[in-house]
Design a protein around this motif. Structure first.
Motif, mmCIF file in Angstrom:
data_model
loop_
_atom_site.group_PDB
_atom_site.id
_atom_site.type_symbol
_atom_site.label_atom_id
_atom_site.label_comp_id
_atom_site.label_asym_id
_atom_site.label_seq_id
_atom_site.Cartn_x
_atom_site.Cartn_y
_atom_site.Cartn_z
ATOM 1 N N GLY A 145 0.774 -1.225 0.000
ATOM 2 C CA GLY A 145 0.000 0.000 0.000
ATOM 3 C C GLY A 145 0.806 1.276 0.000
ATOM 4 N N SER A 146 2.137 1.174 -0.029
ATOM 5 C CA SER A 146 2.974 2.380 -0.003
ATOM 6 C C SER A 146 3.166 2.886 -1.429
ATOM 7 C CB SER A 146 4.317 2.081 0.670
ATOM 8 O OG SER A 146 4.120 1.674 2.007
ATOM 9 N N ASN A 147 2.224 3.700 -1.875
ATOM 10 C CA ASN A 147 2.234 4.144 -3.267
ATOM 11 C C ASN A 147 3.396 5.070 -3.601
ATOM 12 O OD1 ASN A 147 -0.185 2.742 -4.044
ATOM 13 N ND2 ASN A 147 -1.351 4.261 -2.888
ATOM 14 N N SER A 148 3.968 5.731 -2.585
ATOM 15 C CA SER A 148 5.155 6.552 -2.843
ATOM 16 C C SER A 148 6.322 5.675 -3.286
ATOM 17 C CB SER A 148 5.540 7.344 -1.589
ATOM 18 O OG SER A 148 5.791 6.476 -0.493
ATOM 19 N N TYR A 149 6.410 4.487 -2.724
ATOM 20 C CA TYR A 149 7.433 3.532 -3.157
ATOM 21 C C TYR A 149 7.187 3.123 -4.610
ATOM 22 C CZ TYR A 149 9.452 2.534 1.511
ATOM 23 O OH TYR A 149 10.103 2.588 2.708
ATOM 24 N N ILE A 150 5.942 2.773 -4.922
ATOM 25 C CA ILE A 150 5.606 2.309 -6.270
ATOM 26 C C ILE A 150 5.851 3.409 -7.293
ATOM 27 C CG2 ILE A 150 3.739 1.510 -7.771
ATOM 28 C CD1 ILE A 150 4.739 -0.585 -5.832
ATOM 29 N N GLU A 151 5.446 4.627 -6.959
ATOM 30 C CA GLU A 151 5.625 5.744 -7.889
ATOM 31 C C GLU A 151 7.096 5.954 -8.215
ATOM 32 O OE1 GLU A 151 4.297 10.426 -8.499
ATOM 33 O OE2 GLU A 151 4.064 9.470 -6.539
ATOM 34 N N LEU A 259 -6.283 5.932 -1.750
ATOM 35 C CA LEU A 259 -7.159 6.031 -2.913
ATOM 36 C C LEU A 259 -6.856 7.291 -3.713
ATOM 37 C CD1 LEU A 259 -9.569 5.197 -4.636
ATOM 38 C CD2 LEU A 259 -11.067 6.319 -2.963
ATOM 39 N N LYS A 260 -6.679 8.408 -3.033
ATOM 40 C CA LYS A 260 -6.378 9.663 -3.725
ATOM 41 C C LYS A 260 -5.066 9.557 -4.502
ATOM 42 C CE LYS A 260 -8.864 12.762 -0.558
ATOM 43 N NZ LYS A 260 -8.736 13.841 0.450
ATOM 44 N N LYS A 261 -4.090 8.875 -3.923
ATOM 45 C CA LYS A 261 -2.793 8.736 -4.596
ATOM 46 C C LYS A 261 -2.929 7.897 -5.867
ATOM 47 C CE LYS A 261 1.701 9.258 -4.833
ATOM 48 N NZ LYS A 261 2.592 8.932 -3.700
ATOM 49 N N ILE A 262 -3.698 6.820 -5.782
ATOM 50 C CA ILE A 262 -3.899 5.983 -6.965
ATOM 51 C C ILE A 262 -4.620 6.762 -8.060
ATOM 52 C CG2 ILE A 262 -5.104 3.947 -7.853
ATOM 53 C CD1 ILE A 262 -4.582 2.619 -5.122
ATOM 54 N N LEU A 263 -5.644 7.515 -7.677
ATOM 55 C CA LEU A 263 -6.371 8.321 -8.653
ATOM 56 C C LEU A 263 -5.467 9.384 -9.277
ATOM 57 C CD1 LEU A 263 -9.788 8.754 -6.802
ATOM 58 C CD2 LEU A 263 -9.317 7.342 -8.820
ATOM 59 N N ARG A 264 -4.559 9.950 -8.481
ATOM 60 C CA ARG A 264 -3.605 10.927 -9.028
ATOM 61 C C ARG A 264 -2.673 10.276 -10.034
ATOM 62 N NH1 ARG A 264 1.445 12.751 -8.533
ATOM 63 N NH2 ARG A 264 1.991 11.266 -6.915
ATOM 64 N N LEU A 265 -2.175 9.086 -9.706
ATOM 65 C CA LEU A 265 -1.284 8.378 -10.624
ATOM 66 C C LEU A 265 -2.007 8.068 -11.934
ATOM 67 C CD1 LEU A 265 0.456 5.884 -8.159
ATOM 68 C CD2 LEU A 265 1.445 7.948 -9.182
ATOM 69 N N GLN A 266 -3.280 7.740 -11.819
ATOM 70 C CA GLN A 266 -4.055 7.395 -13.008
ATOM 71 C C GLN A 266 -4.465 8.626 -13.811
ATOM 72 O OE1 GLN A 266 -8.250 6.091 -12.568
ATOM 73 N NE2 GLN A 266 -7.585 4.215 -13.587
ATOM 74 N N ASN A 267 -5.025 9.615 -13.140
ATOM 75 C CA ASN A 267 -5.657 10.738 -13.838
ATOM 76 C C ASN A 267 -4.711 11.895 -14.143
ATOM 77 O OD1 ASN A 267 -8.107 9.347 -13.688
ATOM 78 N ND2 ASN A 267 -8.576 10.224 -11.685
ATOM 79 N N VAL A 268 -3.700 12.085 -13.307
ATOM 80 C CA VAL A 268 -2.768 13.193 -13.505
ATOM 81 C C VAL A 268 -1.498 12.723 -14.216
ATOM 82 C CG1 VAL A 268 -1.390 14.976 -12.365
ATOM 83 C CG2 VAL A 268 -3.672 14.421 -11.486
ATOM 84 N N LYS A 269 -0.934 11.629 -13.732
ATOM 85 C CA LYS A 269 0.309 11.141 -14.338
ATOM 86 C C LYS A 269 0.055 10.231 -15.536
ATOM 87 C CE LYS A 269 4.038 10.865 -12.182
ATOM 88 N NZ LYS A 269 5.243 10.504 -11.382
ATOM 89 N N GLY A 270 -1.200 9.812 -15.731
ATOM 90 C CA GLY A 270 -1.529 9.034 -16.917
ATOM 91 C C GLY A 270 -1.166 7.575 -16.857
ATOM 92 N N TRP A 271 -1.005 7.033 -15.646
ATOM 93 C CA TRP A 271 -0.689 5.612 -15.535
ATOM 94 C C TRP A 271 -1.889 4.787 -15.992
ATOM 95 C CZ3 TRP A 271 2.493 3.841 -10.714
ATOM 96 C CH2 TRP A 271 3.700 4.572 -10.656
ATOM 97 N N ASN A 272 -1.615 3.706 -16.679
ATOM 98 C CA ASN A 272 -2.671 2.799 -17.101
ATOM 99 C C ASN A 272 -2.851 1.734 -16.025
ATOM 100 O OD1 ASN A 272 -4.373 2.136 -19.701
ATOM 101 N ND2 ASN A 272 -3.696 0.217 -18.809
ATOM 102 N N ILE A 273 -3.878 1.885 -15.224
ATOM 103 C CA ILE A 273 -4.115 1.001 -14.087
ATOM 104 C C ILE A 273 -5.434 0.275 -14.295
ATOM 105 C CG2 ILE A 273 -4.323 0.854 -11.581
ATOM 106 C CD1 ILE A 273 -2.912 3.556 -11.377
#
Length: 340
Positions: A145-151, A259-273
């Motif tokens: 769940g540590s999305n900063s690591y994944i990013e 949840l907000k971090k995942i949505l940011r990665l998807q909607n702002v950074k354009g990750w295909n999740i």
């Protein structure tokens, strides 16, 4: 509904191939090769599966189920608190029994509880773990769940990104249901020894909860309870209940941040999740059988299809056959998918 795919409620049997390597293109979207989370072959890159989601959503369960279906897989932990030794109850560390014999990496490896595992340190360790796994012709599954690591790990300029292409799965649950589940889980953790576990870590001379495993939710919330200098059972119980309530509140807040971090990665950074909706599973939690059937139909079945398609695309380092164990859960997921 899974983002990036169209899966009707009643999928035709023709849409499922025996090896799951050939998925009906009506149900699988060919992704933009320039985006993070791509499942198109990239020359010189190996394949990695990444499982994301808020706390309590079922990330670990999905990673184990995927590793069971694709038996040449190993799991890399990306939860920063689970990197540390100890506090297994507090950090919801997956038990050896629940690991089902699947090799796990970066789980309980940090022996200094007061030192932070930096993002760069994690990226280095995760890359080494993935390198070791693929050298043995196996598939890394990263979960946590540590999305900063994944990013940071999947950053365009990282060493990891230069070596690997990733399939990103997101286990999503309607937040009100997840909050209720997380609160109930805290009660179960208390019954399993959370308070006693934290008491062993408690140091009356150290009130710093800003570093290392002491940052884990469930630790600092009980500080007032442990420091209480009173023989009053009523007061001590009041402090304990306040600490437990704070643990629940902070766990729910964590789920919202994730949840907000995942949505940011998807909607702002354009990750295909790929979003896999587990809400129905949580609606049926009171019935174990119904919950398992919902998990098979709504989560593991679609996830296996996504990953199988991802792995079936040719790599230029080596071709990996798609090998699936005919487990009862897998048979259930197919049956649930094609049932009339």
């Amino acid at each position: 509904m899974i983002m990036g795919m169209r899966i009707p409620a009643l999928m035709s049997k023709q849409g499922i191939r025996s090896n799951l390597g050939m998925i009906n293109q009506d149900y699988v979207q060919v992704l933009n090769p320039r985006r993070v989370g791509d499942d198109n072959p990239v020359k010189g890159k190996e394949k990695v599966v990444v499982v994301m989601g808020a706390t309590g959503s079922g990330k670990s369960k999905l990673s184990i189920d995927l590793a069971t279906h694709f038996p040449n897989s190993e799991i890399i932990n990306s939860d920063k608190m689970q990197l540390y030794q100890g506090l297994d109850v507090v950090t919801n560390k997956i038990s050896p029994q629940d690991q089902r014999g699947i090799p796990h990496h970066l789980l309980g490896i940090a022996t200094t509880p007061h030192l932070d595992v930096t993002v760069s340190k994690f990226c280095h360790m995760a890359t080494l773990a993935a390198d070791s796994i693929v050298r043995r012709r196996r598939i890394p599954i990263i979960v946590g769940g540590s999305n900063s690591y994944i990013e940071a790990l999947l950053d365009d300029y990282s060493t990891f990104h230069s070596k690997y292409e990733c399939c990103l799965l997101w286990v999503d649950v309607a937040m009100p249901l997840l909050h209720s589940f997380v609160s109930d889980r805290v009660d179960k953790m208390v019954a399993s020894g959370l308070v006693e576990e934290v008491q062993e870590l408690f140091d009356p001379n150290n009130g710093d909860y800003s570093r290392g495993i002491r940052k884990a939710i469930g630790v600092h919330e009980l500080d007032r309870y442990f420091r209480a200098c009173t023989n009053s059972k009523v007061l001590r119980n009041k402090l304990l209940q306040e600490g437990i309530a704070e643990i629940k509140e902070n766990s729910c807040k964590l789920a919202c941040r994730q949840l907000k971090k995942i949505l940011r990665l998807q909607n702002v950074k354009g990750w295909n999740i790929h979003r896999v909706d587990a809400t129905e599973v949580f609606r049926k939690k009171k019935s174990k059988l119904e919950a398992e059937e919902a998990w098979a139909k709504h989560v593991i079945g679609p996830s296996v299809m996504i990953v199988a398609h991802f792995l079936s695309t040719k790599t230029h380092i080596q071709d990996r056959p798609i090998i699936l164990k005919p487990t009862s859960l897998f048979r259930m997921s197919l049956a649930a998918t094609v049932a009339p």
